[in-house]
Design an enzyme around this catalytic site. Structure first.
Site, PDB file in Angstrom:
ATOM      1  N   CYS A 288     -17.786 -23.782  26.270  1.00 52.17           N
ATOM      2  CA  CYS A 288     -19.204 -23.973  26.586  1.00 52.17           C
ATOM      3  C   CYS A 288     -20.009 -24.303  25.333  1.00 52.17           C
ATOM      4  CB  CYS A 288     -19.779 -22.741  27.286  1.00 52.17           C
ATOM      5  SG  CYS A 288     -19.586 -21.203  26.361  1.00 52.17           S
TER       6      CYS A 288
ATOM      7  N   HIS B  27     -22.069 -16.823  26.454  1.00 53.27           N
ATOM      8  CA  HIS B  27     -22.023 -18.132  27.110  1.00 53.27           C
ATOM      9  C   HIS B  27     -23.144 -19.021  26.593  1.00 53.27           C
ATOM     10  CE1 HIS B  27     -21.040 -21.044  30.141  1.00 53.27           C
ATOM     11  NE2 HIS B  27     -22.203 -20.937  30.754  1.00 53.27           N
TER      12      HIS B  27
END
Length: 475
Positions: free
Chosen positions: A113, A423
């Protein structure tokens, strides 16, 4: 049931039955079937005036064979469409991208990510996409290593693929070359790829592209990436103890927003980031001493990148910890106060013109003579230097000049409490003004008012990198 005839325009409808046990509205519906005039538009003349929907037939004295007059305009007959409807899935991929209004998402290949969010932010820069499109497949210069050339090609191909589809793209080739160029992005832990720092990915990718995307100019080779993202800093380094002082210049691709208990806003963090204490050898004292480094911006880019310094090394746990403190940032940023005196002087004319243009849009009166004199002064001064001018087309008569005012166009956020976990997500402003959240392969539209709420203060997504686009004026 009595039978009547109805005259409407030039037509006469005979033998129309009236069911007197039902309200007149039913009779009007019968006439709608015959004439196409909706009941609400029908005006039917009867004894005592116009026929009402809920009137009592027994009081109207309608007789067998009586002729009634009706007025009213019929609905237009719906025409068949000239072109058959085209469904989204039937459009070519390139047209689907235009219809949707944003490009595709990127599939997560296993803790990638950080890479996906970096790519989505940089992909939003049209000038970078153009420069990559012009990069030749086999045009590697002698001073560029093969892995840098391969990463540039992979970036170009990935950008092109994102432009052509709305379906999730698998960035496997790009990731493979990125790991080959920078092995740290291929680190494994218990057989799985580790989470990496998005800022490091951003910096390394821009550095590689700055080496490969160079254009020949009259004064020598210039880097497209440096023109788009490069920030020039002028620094005064002095030692209070010895009185020594020196001036330094440096180039960087981002400004740092330092975060402390005193910082609540981006401007405060930038002010701290332009100051630093250094410990180095003092020739005058013959030993180490503390120097204070104070920097000012001497050259601005088209795209201003700001990193929020949220991660630091925590000795107790032997890992990177995260500062969760809330730091607000604006949709419009003015960096004039952080600029050197020389750069401020160059920005004065364009800033006055920008204020006048915004004043006209707001309906305010402006001093046109003053505005014209500013334009003339800019033309005579010829401020086509990189510090005050944006990249421009040499064939154009007018030149674009920076103003020191920037608009937010992309935010890269991190959710979690450690740099080695959590994330990353990209939030990118589109050409039509809409904001899209690129959460790996899932693009989601967001409201602009929610973008500035990514400022920290908890475990939610918080800004780690902000990218601003310069407001320019043509002179």
């Amino acid at each position: 049931m009595p039978t009547v005839s109805v005259k409407w325009q030039k037509e006469v409808f005979s033998a129309v039955e009236i069911d007197t046990s039902q309200p007149p509205f039913l009779f009007k519906c019968q006439l709608f079937d015959l004439t196409g005039v909706p009941p609400e538009r029908q005006k039917i003349m009867v004894k005592g005036g116009l026929l009402k929907d809920d009137a009592d037939w027994s009081t109207l004295g309608v007789k067998e064979g009586q002729r009634l007059m009706m007025m009213g305009t019929a609905d237009e007959i719906v025409k068949a469409p000239e072109k058959s409807p085209v469904f989204m899935e039937d459009l070519p991929d390139e047209e689907q991208v235009v219809a949707v209004g944003h490009s595709a998402g990127l599939k997560n290949l296993g803790n990638t990510c950080y890479m996906n969010s970096t790519v989505q932010c940089l992909h939003s820069v049209p000038e970078l996409k153009t420069a990559l499109t012009l990069y030749p497949q086999s045009g590697r210069s002698n001073d560029l290593d093969i892995t840098s050339h391969s990463l540039t090609i992979a970036t170009r191909d990935l950008f092109n693929e994102l432009n052509k589809t709305v379906y999730p793209v698998t960035p496997y080739q790009f990731w493979t070359v990125l790991k080959k160029k920078y092995p740290q992005f291929g680190q494994l832990h218990n057989g799985a790829f580790m989470q990496q720092d998005a800022e490091e990915c951003w910096t390394q990718l821009l550095y590689t592209l700055s080496q490969s995307l160079k254009s020949s100019a009259s004064s020598g080779e210039t880097s497209t990436v440096k023109a788009l993202f490069g920030i020039e800093l002028s620094s005064r380094v002095h030692c209070q103890e010895s009185g020594e002082e020196s001036l330094e210049t440096e180039s960087t691709f981002s400004l740092k927003c330092h975060i402390s208990h005193e910082v609540n806003h981006l401007n405060e963090g930038l002010k701290q980031g332009l100051k630093a204490e250094l410990e180095k050898n003092s020739p005058a004292l013959g030993r180490s001493a503390i120097y204070l480094k104070e920097s000012r911006i001497s050259g601005l880019p088209r795209y201003l990148t700001i990193q929020f310094v949220r991660f630091f090394w925590k000795r107790e746990s032997n890992q990177k910890a995260k500062i969760l403190r809330k730091v607000d940032y604006p949709l419009q940023l003015d960096v004039y106060d952080f600029c050197s005196d020389d750069l401020r002087n160059k920005l004065e004319g364009p800033r006055k013109i920008l204020r006048d243009e915004e004043g006209k849009k707001a309906g305010l009166k402006t001093d046109e003579k003053s505005s014209d004199s500013n334009k003339n002064a800019m033309n005579i001064d010829g401020s086509g230097e990189s510090s005050g001018s944006a990249p421009q087309d040499a064939a154009s008569e007018k030149q674009e000049h920076l103003t020191g005012v920037y608009d937010l166009v992309a935010v890269l956020t991190h959710k979690g409490r450690s740099a080695d976990s959590g994330h990353y997500v990209a939030w990118v402003k589109q050409d039509d003004g809409k904001w899209i959240e690129f959460d790996d392969e899932n693009p989601i539209q967001q409201r602009e008012e929610d973008i500035t709420k990514l400022s920290g203060g908890g475990d939610w997504h918080m800004a780690y990198i902000c990218m601003y686009k310069a407001r320019v004026v043509s002179i």
